[in-house]
Design a protein around this motif. Structure first.
Motif, short mmCIF file in Angstrom:
data_model
loop_
_atom_site.label_atom_id
_atom_site.label_comp_id
_atom_site.label_asym_id
_atom_site.label_seq_id
_atom_site.Cartn_x
_atom_site.Cartn_y
_atom_site.Cartn_z
N GLU A 19 3.38 11.79 43.47
CA GLU A 19 3.21 12.33 42.13
C GLU A 19 3.65 13.80 42.14
O GLU A 19 3.14 14.59 42.92
CB GLU A 19 1.75 12.23 41.68
CG GLU A 19 1.26 10.80 41.48
CD GLU A 19 2.06 10.04 40.45
OE1 GLU A 19 2.41 10.63 39.40
OE2 GLU A 19 2.36 8.85 40.69
N ILE A 20 4.60 14.12 41.29
CA ILE A 20 5.11 15.50 41.21
C ILE A 20 4.69 16.04 39.85
O ILE A 20 5.42 15.97 38.86
CB ILE A 20 6.64 15.54 41.40
CG1 ILE A 20 7.05 14.76 42.65
CG2 ILE A 20 7.13 16.99 41.50
CD1 ILE A 20 8.55 14.60 42.83
N ASN A 21 3.48 16.56 39.79
CA ASN A 21 2.89 16.97 38.52
C ASN A 21 3.64 18.11 37.87
O ASN A 21 3.67 18.24 36.64
CB ASN A 21 1.42 17.38 38.74
CG ASN A 21 0.57 16.20 39.23
OD1 ASN A 21 0.79 15.08 38.82
ND2 ASN A 21 -0.36 16.48 40.13
N GLU A 22 4.27 18.94 38.69
CA GLU A 22 4.99 20.11 38.17
C GLU A 22 6.08 19.71 37.17
O GLU A 22 6.40 20.47 36.26
CB GLU A 22 5.61 20.91 39.31
CG GLU A 22 4.60 21.59 40.21
CD GLU A 22 4.09 20.69 41.35
OE1 GLU A 22 3.58 21.24 42.33
OE2 GLU A 22 4.22 19.44 41.25
N ILE A 23 6.67 18.52 37.37
CA ILE A 23 7.75 18.07 36.47
C ILE A 23 7.38 16.76 35.79
O ILE A 23 8.26 16.04 35.30
CB ILE A 23 9.09 17.95 37.23
CG1 ILE A 23 8.99 16.97 38.39
CG2 ILE A 23 9.56 19.31 37.72
CD1 ILE A 23 10.34 16.65 39.05
N ASN A 24 6.08 16.45 35.77
CA ASN A 24 5.57 15.24 35.09
C ASN A 24 6.33 13.99 35.51
O ASN A 24 6.74 13.19 34.67
CB ASN A 24 5.66 15.42 33.56
CG ASN A 24 4.78 16.54 33.07
OD1 ASN A 24 3.63 16.67 33.48
ND2 ASN A 24 5.33 17.38 32.20
N SER A 25 6.50 13.83 36.80
CA SER A 25 7.28 12.71 37.32
C SER A 25 6.60 12.09 38.54
O SER A 25 5.80 12.74 39.21
CB SER A 25 8.69 13.17 37.73
OG SER A 25 9.39 13.74 36.65
N PRO A 301 10.32 25.49 51.97
CA PRO A 301 10.16 25.73 50.53
C PRO A 301 9.66 27.12 50.19
O PRO A 301 9.95 27.65 49.12
CB PRO A 301 9.16 24.65 50.09
CG PRO A 301 8.45 24.25 51.34
CD PRO A 301 9.42 24.43 52.45
N GLU A 302 8.94 27.73 51.13
CA GLU A 302 8.40 29.06 50.87
C GLU A 302 9.51 30.12 50.84
O GLU A 302 9.59 30.93 49.92
CB GLU A 302 7.37 29.41 51.95
CG GLU A 302 6.19 30.18 51.40
CD GLU A 302 5.13 30.42 52.45
OE1 GLU A 302 4.77 31.59 52.65
OE2 GLU A 302 4.69 29.45 53.08
N GLN A 394 10.13 30.44 34.13
CA GLN A 394 11.37 29.64 34.16
C GLN A 394 11.13 28.26 34.77
O GLN A 394 11.65 27.26 34.28
CB GLN A 394 12.45 30.40 34.94
CG GLN A 394 12.93 31.66 34.26
CD GLN A 394 13.74 32.56 35.17
OE1 GLN A 394 14.03 32.23 36.32
NE2 GLN A 394 14.11 33.73 34.67
N LEU A 395 10.34 28.19 35.84
CA LEU A 395 10.04 26.91 36.47
C LEU A 395 9.29 25.99 35.51
O LEU A 395 9.60 24.80 35.40
CB LEU A 395 9.21 27.13 37.73
CG LEU A 395 9.92 27.67 38.97
CD1 LEU A 395 8.90 28.07 40.03
CD2 LEU A 395 10.89 26.64 39.54
N ALA A 428 8.05 20.04 43.88
CA ALA A 428 6.58 20.19 43.88
C ALA A 428 6.26 21.61 44.35
O ALA A 428 5.96 21.85 45.51
CB ALA A 428 5.96 19.14 44.79
N TYR A 429 6.32 22.55 43.43
CA TYR A 429 6.31 23.97 43.81
C TYR A 429 4.94 24.64 43.73
O TYR A 429 4.79 25.80 44.12
CB TYR A 429 7.31 24.75 42.94
CG TYR A 429 7.06 24.63 41.46
CD1 TYR A 429 6.06 25.37 40.84
CD2 TYR A 429 7.84 23.79 40.67
CE1 TYR A 429 5.82 25.26 39.48
CE2 TYR A 429 7.61 23.66 39.31
CZ TYR A 429 6.60 24.41 38.72
OH TYR A 429 6.37 24.30 37.38
N GLU A 430 3.91 23.94 43.21
CA GLU A 430 2.63 24.61 42.95
C GLU A 430 2.01 25.23 44.21
O GLU A 430 1.57 26.38 44.20
CB GLU A 430 1.63 23.63 42.32
CG GLU A 430 1.92 23.32 40.87
CD GLU A 430 1.60 24.46 39.92
OE1 GLU A 430 1.27 25.57 40.38
OE2 GLU A 430 1.70 24.24 38.69
#
Length: 975
Positions: A19-25, A301-302, A394-395, A428-430
Motif C-alpha cells: 500500500e503506497i498511501n502517499e499516492i493513494n495506490s 531513498p534518503e 510539490q510531492l 512511498a516517501y513519508e
C-alpha cells in the motif's frame, strides 16, 4: 478481484504487494515466469491510464545507438508494417501521452489514454514495435533516423544526414547542454555515464548497421524489460493480453545489461572544454564554472530526496546561502545547481554562468568557505524548513502540468527498479521525509554537506569556455573528411552510395498501402463524446472585485490567481512590466528582507509566481487584453498568510536596492539565453508575429527577442540607468496594482471558498485605487524578415501571417488542418525527407498562423516546403478512415485531461477572451464534421499567408549568410 502474493495470474507470478498511501495506490510487483519480464502495477482510481515498457540499455560508446534505436523501432513492425505507426497513432488516437525517451542507462516507451479500447491499441502497437521492429528488413530506417551518407549523384558533394544526427547537432549547440552532458562524462569516465547515450555528432557516423541490430537483439528481450501499468484498469485483462499476444513466445534469457559503478576518484579531477560562439560575439563573461560531485546511490531513498531538497536550499532561492555568496563575489552573473537522481550514481553540481576562466580559484574557494561555514555555524533552520516545505508541497500536490501523474510515477519507479531495488522506494516517501525533517532539530544537512561535498574526492571541476571559429573549424574538418572519403571510393562504391540515397528517398516518398494503414487499430467517431466538457465557473464579487470561482476537489489546496490589467501602461514602458514580474518577490519589502520573504513564502505556501500574459479577443486580429498575473497556491489553513504576503509584496516592495535588481536582471538575461537555444522554433515564430500582429508585438516586448535585447541593454548599462530603472519599476507597479484593474480567479473545494472570501481584504486593503485610462498603442509593423545568426549548428525556420487580415475567419476545422499539417505534410517533408528533428504548424483564434521547424539542417528548402503547403492542401485527398483518424487525433488534443489548477486557469482564459460554452461546443462540432472539401478550402488561406512572405530564421551564422538574399536584415543574436 483480490490478488494474492505467490499466485500466478495469466503467466505472471505476483511477488509482492504494498500500500503506497502517499499516492493513494496499491503497488503490485509481478514476474512473467516464462519470459522473465518484470511488471509493476500501480492500482488506483485514476482514469488516465499509463503503460510503459522500458529496457536497460547501457551505451558502450557515444554513437547514440540507444537513441537511434528508440526512434527506429517506432518505424514499423511485424503487425503494423507501415513506415510510421507512431505518427499514425499521434494523428488518430485518444492518447493523453505518446512518446519515447532515451536516458543515460535506459530506454522508455510510455503511452497514456483515458479510453480503455484506445489504451489497448496503444499497448499493442508499442509492444509489437519494441519486440518485432522492421529494422531487420529495411536498413533505410537506421539511415533515416540515425545517420547516412547522402550522395545524390557522382558530381555532388557527400554529406551526413539523419534525424538524430541533426537533433544532437542542435543539442550540442547550446553551451548549457554541452556542460550538462560533459559533467557526466568526466565524473563517470569508466562507466555507461561516460558515454553519450543520445549521440555525439562527432561519433554518430561511426555507428554501423551491424552494431545497431546487435544492440536490439541483445537488450530488447523481455528478460531485460520493465513493464509498468497504472490506473483504474482491469489488470487480469492486461496481463492476459501481454502473455498471449507477446510474452508467451519468449523464453527467459540471461541478458548481460549490468550497469557499472565508477570507482571513486582519489582526488578532484579538472577538465576544460570549449564551445563555439559566432564571429561577432565577445568572449568575455561567457565561461561556465562548475563543481560536480558523485553522491551516494539512487537506491538510497534518503539521499535521493535529501539532495533534491539540499540543492534547492543552497542554490534555488533568493535566500540560498551558496548562491548568495557566489553572486556577492561577482565571479559570474548567474548561479544555479542541478541534482540528477535518476542514475545509478546520482550527481550534484554547482554552476556559475557568464564568468571567466581566471575566476576558477575564487569560485572553488568561495564554495568551500561557504559550505565550511554552514557546517561549522549551522544552517538557518527557517531556511531548511522552507526548502523541505516547498518540496513536500510539490510531492503532495502531484500536479505535473502537461504530464500524466502515472508517467511521472513510472519514472520515479525506474529510479530504483532499474537498479534491482523495489520500484516503490521513491514513491512511498513519508518515512524518508520524516527522517529528513529531523534536520529541524539536528545537524542532518550539515553532516550531508560535510560527507558528500566537502570530504568527497569523487568530484570534478569542469570549465566550459567560448571559442570563436570553433564551429567553422569543425564544419571545415567534416567537409574535408567527407571529401577525402568520397575520393577514396571506387566507382562501384560511389554507385552504391547513390543507390542507397535513392532507395531511402524512394521509401520516404512512397505512401503506405491502404492494407497496411488498415492494420493500425482505430476508434470510430461514435467512440468520441460529441459534447465539449464544461469548465465550472461561478461569478462572485468581493469588495467590488470580480471573483471567478471554480469549485473543484483540490485535496485541501487553494489556487488563487490575480489578473491585473496592464492596459494603462505607456508603450515605451511595456518591457518594464516584464522586468517587474522578474523582480517582484525577489527584492525586499517594507517589512521583509528579501531573504526572509523567500523563507516565509516557502514555509507557508506552495509558491507565488508572477507572469505577463496576453489574451486575444476571440475572432479578432487586433484586440487583446494584457494582464499581469500573480499565481499562487496554498493549503487552505494558510490562506490568510498567503494573502497577507501577496499584499505585502504588491503594495510595499522597495525598488531601490540597485545591487539586488542588477543581480536579478543578470540572471534573467542568462535564463532567457537558455530558452532561446532550447526553444528556437518558438522564439523564431513568436518574434515573427511582431512584424504584423499587435498581440505579437506586445508579446515580443514582454517575453520575446525584443525583451531580450531590452534586458541586454539594461544589464550592460545598469550603473548609468539604475535610478531610471528603479523609478520606472515603481511607477509601473503603482499603475498596475490597484483595485480597479483586478479580476481574481479561485479554485478550491466549495467548503473552502469561505476561507478565501473572509480574508480577501488582507490583500484588497493593500491595493491602490487609481483609475488609469487605457492606452491605445500605435505599433509600427513591417516585414523585417530577419536572419538571427548564432554559433548553433542547425536552424529554426519560421514563416507566418494573420489569416483574418486576409479575409478568412477562424473555424474548428483549422485544428484538423493543424493535425494534418503537423503529422502528414510537415512531418514527411521537413522531418523525414529534410532530416529536421521536428516541424510544427499552428492556427489561432486571433488569426495568427505559423509554420516553424526545430533543429533543421536546411533553410531555403524548408521555406520552399512551406510555400508548397497551399498547393498540397488544395489537392488534398483522404478516405473516410483517414479523415476519422485526423478528427480523433484533434479531439484527443481538445480533451487533454486538466488538473484542478489547469481547469481554473482555462476557465479564466475563456472569461477574459469572452469565449462561452456555445463557442467551445461549436468548435468541437466543426472538428467532428470537417470534410475533405473544408481541408481543400484551407489551401487558399495557406497560399495567401505564405505569399505575404513574412519570415524569420534563427540559425547558423554561415548558413544564414549563404542565404542572405532571403532576408532584409542579418542580426547577431548574441553579443
Amino acid at each position: 478481484m483480490k490478488l494474492d502474493t505467490d499466485k500466478v495470474y495469466e503467466g505472471f507470478r505476483l511477488i509482492e504487494k504494498k500500500e503506497i498511501n502517499e499516492i493513494n495506490s496499491t503497488g503490485m510487483l509481478f514476474e512473467h515466469e516464462k519470459s522473465g519480464a518484470k511488471l509493476f502495477y500501480l492500482k488506483n482510481e485514476d482514469d488516465n491510464k499509463v503503460f510503459s515498457i522500458s529496457f536497460r540499455t547501457p551505451p558502450k560508446d557515444s554513437t547514440g545507438l540507444p537513441h537511434i534505436l528508440e526512434h527506429s523501432v517506432l518505424c514499423g513492425s511485424r503487425k503494423f508494417p507501415l513506415k510510421e505507426p507512431f505518427v499514425e497513432l499521434v494523428k488518430g488516437s485518444m492518447n493523453t501521452f505518446l512518446n519515447a525517451f532515451t536516458f543515460p542507462d535506459k530506454t522508455m516507451y510510455p503511452v497514456a489514454s483515458r479510453n480503455n479500447k484506445d489504451f489497448l491499441n496503444l499497448m499493442n502497437v508499442y509492444l509489437d514495435a519494441v519486440f518485432y521492429p522492421n529494422i531487420y528488413k529495411y536498413p533505410e530506417i537506421m539511415m533515416q533516423e540515425g545517420w547516412h551518407y547522402e550522395l545524390e549523384n557522382k558530381d555532388s558533394e557527400i554529406s551526413y544526414k539523419g534525424v538524430v544526427y541533426n537533433e544532437m547537432k542542435g543539442a550540442f549547440s547550446s553551451p548549457e547542454s554541452i556542460l550538462f552532458r560533459k559533467i557526466s562524462e568526466y565524473l563517470f569516465p569508466d562507466t555507461q555515464y561516460g558515454k553519450e547515450s543520445g549521440g555525439d555528432p562527432d561519433f554518430i557516423p561511426n555507428l554501423t548497421q551491424e552494431q545497431f541490430l546487435d544492440f536490439h537483439k541483445k537488450y530488447y528481450h523481455p528478460s531485460n524489460s520493465y513493464i509498468y501499468l497504472y490506473g483504474d484498469i482491469d489488470i487480469i485483462e492486461k496481463l492476459k493480453f501481454l502473455n498471449e499476444e507477446y510474452l508467451k513466445d519468449f523464453t527467459r534469457q540471461n541478458v548481460d545489461s549490468e550497469l557499472l559503478y565508477q570507482k571513486p576518484f582519489d582526488k578532484t579531477r579538472e577538465n576544460t572544454i570549449k564551445y563555439p560562439i559566432s564571429s561577432n560575439e565577445k568572449e568575455e563573461d561567457k565561461t561556465f564554472l562548475s563543481m560536480n560531485f558523485s553522491v551516494g546511490k539512487a537506491t538510497d531513498p534518503e539521499i535521493y530526496l535529501a539532495f533534491d531538497i539540499l540543492e534547492h536550499l543552497l542554490l534555488e532561492t533568493p535566500s540560498s546561502p551558496l548562491k548568495k555568496a557566489l553572486i556577492d563575489a561577482k565571479i559570474g552573473k548567474d548561479v544555479f545547481g542541478t541534482f540528477e537522481g535518476g542514475i545509478l550514481q546520482p550527481m550534484f553540481s554547482i554552476i556559475v554562468k557568464n564568468s571567466n576562466e581566471n575566476e576558477k580559484e575564487k569560485f572553488i574557494n568561495i564554495v568551500k568557505e561557504t559550505l565550511c561555514k554552514l557546517v561549522k555555524d549551522g544552517i538557518d533552520k527557517k531556511l531548511i524548513e522552507a526548502s523541505i516545505n516547498i518540496k513536500e508541497f510539490q510531492l503532495r500536490e502531484a500536479d505535473y502540468q502537461g504530464y500524466p501523474k502515472g508517467l511521472i510515477y513510472s519514472m520515479k519507479a525506474m529510479d530504483s527498479w532499474l537498479y534491482d531495488e523495489n520500484p516503490w522506494i521513491h514513491l512511498a516517501y513519508e518515512d524518508t521525509l520524516k527522517k529528513i525533517k529531523s534536520s529541524l532539530s539536528s545537524r542532518y544537512f550539515e553532516d550531508i554537506i560535510e560527507k558528500y561535498i566537502l570530504k568527497n574526492n569523487h568530484s570534478s571541476i569542469l570549465i566550459v569556455k567560448p571559442a570563436k571559429g570553433l564551429e567553422e573549424e569543425k564544419e571545415a574538418s567534416i567537409r574535408k573528411k567527407l571529401n577525402e572519403y568520397k575520393e577514396s571510393l571506387s566507382d562501384k562504391e560511389i554507385e552504391n552510395l547513390i543507390n542507397n540515397t535513392n532507395a531511402l528517398k524512394k521509401r520516404q516518398v512512397t505512401p503506405d498501402t491502404p492494407e497496411d494503414l488498415q492494420k493500425i487499430p482505430l476508434l470510430s467517431i461514435k467512440d468520441l463524446d460529441s459534447h465539449a466538457k464544461k469548465v465550472s465557473l461561478m461569478e462572485k464579487e468581493e469588495n467590488g472585485v470580480k471573483i471567478l470561482y471554480h469549485p473543484e476537489f483540490t485535496n485541501g489546496i487553494a489556487y488563487v490567481n490575480m489578473y491585473f490589467s496592464t492596459e494603462g501602461i505607456k508603450e515605451e514602458m511595456i518591457p518594464y512590466i516584464s522586468i517587474l514580474s522578474t523582480v517582484i518577490g525577489k527584492v525586499s519589502t517594507e517589512n521583509y528582507h528579501y531573504e526572509d520573504l523567500a523563507k516565509e513564502i516557502n514555509i507557508y505556501t506552495g509558491g507565488i509566481r508572477y507572469a505577463v500574459e496576453t489574451y486575444s479577443e476571440k475572432g479578432d486580429s487586433e484586440k487583446f487584453y494584457p494582464k499581469f498575473v500573480v499565481k499562487s497556491k496554498v493549503l487552505v489553513n494558510n490562506i490568510s498568510k498567503l494573502l497577507t504576503l501577496i499584499g505585502e509584496i504588491l503594495a510595499h516592495t522597495k525598488y531601490d536596492d540597485y545591487k539586488r535588481i542588477k543581480e536579478i536582471i543578470q540572471e534573467t538575461k542568462s535564463r532567457l539565453e537558455m530558452v532561446i537555444f532550447e526553444k528556437g522554433h518558438v522564439v523564431s515564430a513568436s518574434h515573427l508575429f511582431s512584424y504584423f500582429s499587435p498581440i505579437g508585438k506586445y508579446d515580443d516586448m514582454v517575453s520575446g527577442l525584443a525583451f531580450y535585447k531590452f534586458i541586454v541593454d539594461l544589464e550592460k548599462n545598469f550603473d548609468e540607468k539604475a535610478k531610471e530603472i528603479s523609478y520606472n519599476l515603481h511607477e509601473v507597479a503603482k499603475n498596475i496594482f490597484n483595485k480597479n484593474n483586478l479580476i481574481v480567479n479561485v479554485t478550491t473545494d466549495e467548503k473552502d471558498y469561505e476561507s478565501f472570501s473572509k480574508q480577501f481584504c488582507l490583500v484588497y486593503n493593500e491595493l491602490g485605487e487609481n483609475r488609469t485610462a487605457k492606452v491605445e498603442y500605435n505599433f509600427e509593423f513591417s516585414p523585417k524578415n530577419e536572419g538571427l545568426m548564432t554559433s548553433g549548428k542547425v536552424q529554426y525556420v519560421a514563416k507566418a501571417y494573420n489569416f483574418i487580415k486576409l479575409g478568412y475567419s477562424y473555424t474548428g476545422g483549422l485544428l484538423v488542418l493543424k493535425t494534418i499539417a503537423n503529422y502528414d505534410y510537415l512531418w514527411n517533408k521537413v522531418r523525414v525527407q529534410g532530416g529536421a528533428y521536428g516541424s510544427f504548424a499552428a492556427f489561432y483564434k486571433n488569426g495568427n498562423m505559423f509554420f516553424t521547424s526545430y533543429r533543421d539542417p536546411n533553410l531555403k528548402e524548408t521555406l520552399d516546403t512551406y510555400d508548397g503547403a497551399g498547393a498540397f492542401f488544395k489537392n488534398f485527398n483522404a478516405d473516410d478512415r483517414q479523415m476519422t483518424k485526423y478528427i480523433i487525433g484533434t479531439i484527443s488534443d481538445l480533451d487533454f485531461p486538466l488538473t484542478p489548477s489547469m481547469k481554473g486557469e482555462r476557465a479564466a482564459e475563456y472569461y477574459i477572451k469572452h469565449i462561452n460554452y456555445e463557442d467551445i461546443q461549436k468548435e468541437r462540432e466543426e472538428v467532428l464534421n470537417v470534410t475533405i472539401d473544408d481541408i481543400r478550402g484551407f489551401g487558399d488561406l495557406i497560399s495567401s499567408a505564405m505569399e505575404k512572405n513574412y519570415l524569420c530564421v534563427m540559425g547558423n551564422e554561415e548558413k544564414i549568410k549563404q542565404n542572405e538574399l532571403l532576408f532584409n536584415d542579418l542580426i547577431d543574436l548574441f553579443e
